[in-house]
Write an enzyme that holds these catalytic residues in place. Structure first.
Site, PDB file in Angstrom:
ATOM      1  N   PRO A 124       0.839  -1.199   0.000  1.00 52.57           N
ATOM      2  CA  PRO A 124       0.000   0.000   0.000  1.00 52.57           C
ATOM      3  C   PRO A 124       0.871   1.245   0.000  1.00 52.57           C
ATOM      4  CG  PRO A 124       0.113  -0.925   2.206  1.00 52.57           C
ATOM      5  CD  PRO A 124       0.861  -1.871   1.310  1.00 52.57           C
ATOM      6  N   GLN A 176      -6.537  -1.875   3.365  1.00 52.93           N
ATOM      7  CA  GLN A 176      -5.794  -1.512   4.572  1.00 52.93           C
ATOM      8  C   GLN A 176      -6.452  -0.333   5.273  1.00 52.93           C
ATOM      9  OE1 GLN A 176      -1.861   0.685   4.962  1.00 52.93           O
ATOM     10  NE2 GLN A 176      -1.163  -1.417   5.299  1.00 52.93           N
ATOM     11  N   CYS A 227       2.731   2.897   9.225  1.00 49.58           N
ATOM     12  CA  CYS A 227       2.884   4.138   8.459  1.00 49.58           C
ATOM     13  C   CYS A 227       3.647   5.174   9.290  1.00 49.58           C
ATOM     14  CB  CYS A 227       1.522   4.695   8.063  1.00 49.58           C
ATOM     15  SG  CYS A 227       1.646   6.237   7.115  1.00 49.58           S
ATOM     16  N   LYS A 230       0.416  -4.855   9.013  1.00 44.59           N
ATOM     17  CA  LYS A 230       1.690  -4.423   8.440  1.00 44.59           C
ATOM     18  C   LYS A 230       2.382  -3.545   9.471  1.00 44.59           C
ATOM     19  CE  LYS A 230       3.908  -2.580   4.299  1.00 44.59           C
ATOM     20  NZ  LYS A 230       4.804  -1.567   4.875  1.00 44.59           N
ATOM     21  N   ASN A 285       9.356  -6.759   3.541  1.00 44.56           N
ATOM     22  CA  ASN A 285       9.217  -5.517   2.787  1.00 44.56           C
ATOM     23  C   ASN A 285      10.418  -4.633   3.058  1.00 44.56           C
ATOM     24  OD1 ASN A 285       7.091  -2.593   3.118  1.00 44.56           O
ATOM     25  ND2 ASN A 285       7.958  -3.409   1.256  1.00 44.56           N
ATOM     26  N   GLY A 286      10.887  -3.948   1.995  1.00 44.48           N
ATOM     27  CA  GLY A 286      11.977  -2.991   2.160  1.00 44.48           C
ATOM     28  C   GLY A 286      13.141  -3.239   1.228  1.00 44.48           C
ATOM     29  N   ASP A 287      13.425  -2.262   0.367  1.00 42.55           N
ATOM     30  CA  ASP A 287      14.600  -2.282  -0.514  1.00 42.55           C
ATOM     31  C   ASP A 287      14.567  -3.391  -1.555  1.00 42.55           C
ATOM     32  OD1 ASP A 287      15.445  -0.130   0.926  1.00 42.55           O
ATOM     33  OD2 ASP A 287      17.079  -1.154   1.966  1.00 42.55           O
ATOM     34  N   GLY A 298       6.974  -2.063  -2.855  1.00 41.12           N
ATOM     35  CA  GLY A 298       6.291  -0.777  -2.844  1.00 41.12           C
ATOM     36  C   GLY A 298       6.920   0.208  -3.799  1.00 41.12           C
TER      37      GLY A 298
END
Length: 235
Positions: free
Chosen positions: A17, A72, A102, A141, A202-204, A226
């Site tokens: 998201p 979400q 977030c 998340k 999640n990430g990079d 993302g």
């Protein structure tokens, strides 16, 4: 492929998201290109949903071609979160996702998003209320913690499992990191090692090789993409 209860995620790649970007049109483009097993809506305010604001109606709109789809929601009032989750279920979404990660000031100031990583009693109250209100799968998340001195992803994992959450996605940065530096895949691996539910990393992830390395190094069930997909929808 993996399952979030009875929802099959195949292939095990998830569109994250991203506020202002992952609307229905973008999600349909991603699904049409292939290679994406689950799409997630932009984060939606439960205050707006339960007050029937037009903006939230736009954010929660989806088409059959997007399935399976997760909507979400974010907020800090357990009652409103539960009512919004029921609305998501009634509109026919496959999964309700609760945002605990977030980092944006506007969301944090309202007590939602990653601010809930600092208030686990409230987080528990919210998750239990949402779980009790809906029958469809519930996911969360998170980020690894509020800052580098308060990494509590493992504690949040245990809480989520105890509350009946069906899967957890974790971004390897803290709230204070925002999007600077490198995501810590080590904490993602530790969460996966301890989890009894599916874990999505999640990430990079900006190239196919990044996704392959995340699977290999962390053992996650799925990889969430993302920012990488915003610049390159074919990723």
């Amino acid at each position: 492929m993996f399952k979030i209860r009875d929802v099959c995620i195949d292939p095990p790649l998830v569109l994250a998201p991203v506020a202002g970007h992952t609307d229905s049109l973008f999600r349909r483009v991603i699904k049409g290109l292939g290679g994406c097993g689950l799409v997630v809506s932009e984060l939606v305010s439960t205050e707006g949903m339960t007050r029937y604001q037009d903006r939230t109606s736009f954010l929660t709109r989806f088409e059959e071609a997007e399935r399976p789809i997760s909507i979400q929601i974010f907020g800090s009032d357990a009652g409103r979160m539960a009512r919004a989750a029921v609305m998501v279920e009634e509109m026919g979404a496959d999964i309700v996702d609760v945002n605990l990660g977030c980092p944006v000031k506007k969301v944090v100031r309202q007590g939602g998003g990653s601010n809930l990583l600092r208030d686990l009693p409230l987080t528990e109250k919210i998750l239990r209320a949402v779980r009790k209100a809906i029958r469809i799968p519930l996911t969360v998340k998170i980020r690894s913690g509020w800052d580098r001195n308060s990494i509590n992803a493992l504690e949040v994992l245990r809480l989520a499992e105890d509350c009946g959450v069906d899967a957890l996605a974790i971004h390897g940065r803290t709230r204070s990191d925002l999007f600077s530096g490198s995501a810590d895949w080590g904490i993602i691996a530790r969460v996966k090692e301890r989890a009894r539910i599916p874990v999505i990393g999640n990430g990079d992830v900006f190239a196919p090789a990044d996704a392959a390395r995340m699977f290999r190094e962390t053992g996650v069930d799925g990889v969430m993409i993302g920012r990488g997909a915003l610049g390159n929808p074919w990723l």
